[in-house]
Design a protein around this motif. Structure first.
Motif, PDB file in Angstrom:
ATOM      1  N   VAL A  24      34.612 -17.828  50.490  1.00  0.00           N
ATOM      2  CA  VAL A  24      33.601 -18.755  50.327  1.00  0.00           C
ATOM      3  C   VAL A  24      33.524 -18.897  48.887  1.00  0.00           C
ATOM      4  N   GLU A  26      32.259 -19.579  45.365  1.00  0.00           N
ATOM      5  CA  GLU A  26      31.005 -19.080  44.287  1.00  0.00           C
ATOM      6  C   GLU A  26      30.968 -19.372  43.217  1.00  0.00           C
ATOM      7  N   THR A 137      36.128  -7.337  54.162  1.00  0.00           N
ATOM      8  CA  THR A 137      35.804  -8.969  54.813  1.00  0.00           C
ATOM      9  C   THR A 137      34.821  -8.986  55.847  1.00  0.00           C
ATOM     10  N   ARG A 138      34.012  -7.986  56.620  1.00  0.00           N
ATOM     11  CA  ARG A 138      33.159  -8.090  57.416  1.00  0.00           C
ATOM     12  C   ARG A 138      31.966  -7.029  57.644  1.00  0.00           C
ATOM     13  N   ASN A 141      27.596  -5.639  54.508  1.00  0.00           N
ATOM     14  CA  ASN A 141      26.622  -6.811  54.639  1.00  0.00           C
ATOM     15  C   ASN A 141      25.426  -6.612  53.656  1.00  0.00           C
ATOM     16  N   PHE A 146      27.451 -14.655  53.217  1.00  0.00           N
ATOM     17  CA  PHE A 146      28.718 -14.256  53.806  1.00  0.00           C
ATOM     18  C   PHE A 146      28.899 -12.703  54.269  1.00  0.00           C
ATOM     19  N   ASP A 147      29.661 -12.435  55.222  1.00  0.00           N
ATOM     20  CA  ASP A 147      29.861 -11.148  55.489  1.00  0.00           C
ATOM     21  C   ASP A 147      30.783 -10.431  54.577  1.00  0.00           C
ATOM     22  N   ASN A 150      33.681 -10.751  49.916  1.00  0.00           N
ATOM     23  CA  ASN A 150      33.878 -12.080  49.556  1.00  0.00           C
ATOM     24  C   ASN A 150      34.988 -11.995  48.614  1.00  0.00           C
ATOM     25  N   LYS A 184      41.994 -16.737  59.359  1.00  0.00           N
ATOM     26  CA  LYS A 184      41.078 -17.345  58.470  1.00  0.00           C
ATOM     27  C   LYS A 184      41.790 -17.704  57.088  1.00  0.00           C
TER      28      LYS A 184
END
Length: 392
Positions: A24, A26, A137-138, A141, A146-147, A150, A184
């Motif tokens: 993502v 930035e 990556t997930r 939080n 994004f999760d 990043n 991804k």
């Protein structure tokens, strides 16, 4: 060999200004490089803080002086930065990879991982390295956009394959989390990783060889005299006795560790320089395409380092004291997994959200994520809550 001053940047070093970027996009920071920001994000993550109460070899209640996953990680960072500086590599990237390398470890060290992998056998298995990727990556939080964290492509690549290529001829199926993320973003799973990732991997070996000798001596599992037969350690002990006749006790133990770290770092630096001169990589991608490791021990030191591992395996990792703890811990992880699978309402509210919409494999993966994130003491408390009749 003088290693204190940083070398000029090697042509085959990673360059933050040439990073392949983040999944993502930035805005860039005016004060910190992409790799420095990656390291900072890892330090501030919840998963990193939990390493303080995760087992390295001894469970946390054995005493305050033994290594935990957190103290081990900090020692890996120190070794990695030292090697990266001497080789003219990007220290921030090496640090980020060292900081992240154990984020996916479940409670109770390798016993917890073995049992969790067995519990997940029908659902894609469990691997701590793949789980580290899943964490960054997930599962973290922290950000609204994004999760995960990043992180930069180079940091993710180094986390997932710091020990070498994962795809290609002779390679088995990818771990579940790696295969899922690979849909991804292409992390070049067929190639070797950057030199900085290779540095983080060998720093891990150096750190745990040395600190496991230290912890084993401290725990009384073996004596200094027994280490004389190990080529590397025996030579170090002889040197200490020549310089400091009569030295014994904790000062002797600490001096062994100090000299071992210096000796192994200097060997890696010298051997890597030799390989670089022979192979001539022109940039970071050339390191990835070499088809072999650039960073490593010399043949003599590799043999000595292997002898340390061969000594520690039966004398420490399979010591009855450690095995009894780990067998009990393994049973605990197995029972927690079974309890959560049998009744997802035993999970905390935030972890059971959306469980009804998941199939069995999806529920199992969610439960594995929850267990892998637990500290030793949290797992103990959870087991007591679910199985101690006094809590009913």
């Amino acid at each position: 060999m003088a290693l204190a001053a940083a070398e000029p940047r090697a042509p085959w070093a990673a360059r933050a200004e040439e990073s392949r970027g983040r999944l993502v996009a930035e805005p860039e920071s005016r004060a910190r490089s992409a790799f420095r920001r990656d390291a900072d994000r890892i330090i501030h993550s919840s998963a990193f803080r939990r390493l303080a109460y995760k087992t390295q070899v001894f469970t946390y209640h054995e005493g305050d002086h033994y290594r935990t996953r957190l103290t081990h990680t900090l020692e890996v960072v120190q070794v990695a930065r030292s090697i990266a500086r001497a080789l003219g590599l990007d220290e921030d990237l090496a640090e980020a990879l060292a900081l992240a390398h154990d984020l996916g470890h479940p409670p109770f060290a390798h016993a917890g991982e073995r049992v969790l992998d067995a519990c997940m056998a029908a659902y894609g298995g469990f691997d701590h390295n793949a789980q580290s990727l899943r964490v960054v990556t997930r599962l973290e939080n922290r950000y609204p956009g994004f999760d995960g964290l990043n992180l930069s492509w180079e940091t993710l690549e180094g986390i997932v394959k710091h020990n070498g290529p994962l795809a290609g001829e002779g390679k088995g199926p990818l771990a579940h989390a790696i295969a899922v993320y690979g849909e991804k973003q292409d992390l070049w799973l067929w190639s070797w990783p950057s030199a900085e990732a290779q540095v983080a991997a060998i720093a891990d070996d150096i750190a745990y060889d040395v600190h496991d000798l230290d912890d084993g001596l401290r725990a009384g599992m073996f004596r200094v005299e027994e280490l004389r037969a190990l080529p590397l350690v025996g030579a170090v002990i002889a040197g200490i006795e020549a310089d400091w006749p009569g030295l014994s006790g904790s000062r002797m133990v600490h001096e062994i560790g100090r000299r071992m770290i210096t000796l192994l770092i200097e060997d890696v630096v010298g051997e890597t320089r030799r390989r670089a001169a022979e192979l001539g990589p022109e940039d970071a991608d050339a390191v990835r395409r070499l088809g072999r490791a650039l960073v490593g021990f010399s043949a003599e030191r590799a043999q000595g380092e292997r002898a340390i591992k061969d000594f520690l395996f039966p004398r420490m990792y399979r010591h009855p004291r450690v095995m009894s703890e780990m067998e009990a811990a393994g049973r605990m992880v197995r029972e927690l997994f079974g309890a959560y699978m049998a009744d997802t309402f035993t999970l905390p509210v935030e972890w059971r959200a959306g469980m009804e919409a998941r199939d069995e494999a999806g529920r199992a993966r969610r439960i594995a994520d929850f267990i892998a994130g637990q500290t030793d003491r949290y797992a103990l408390a959870e087991h007591a809550r679910l199985f101690d009749v006094g809590n009913l």
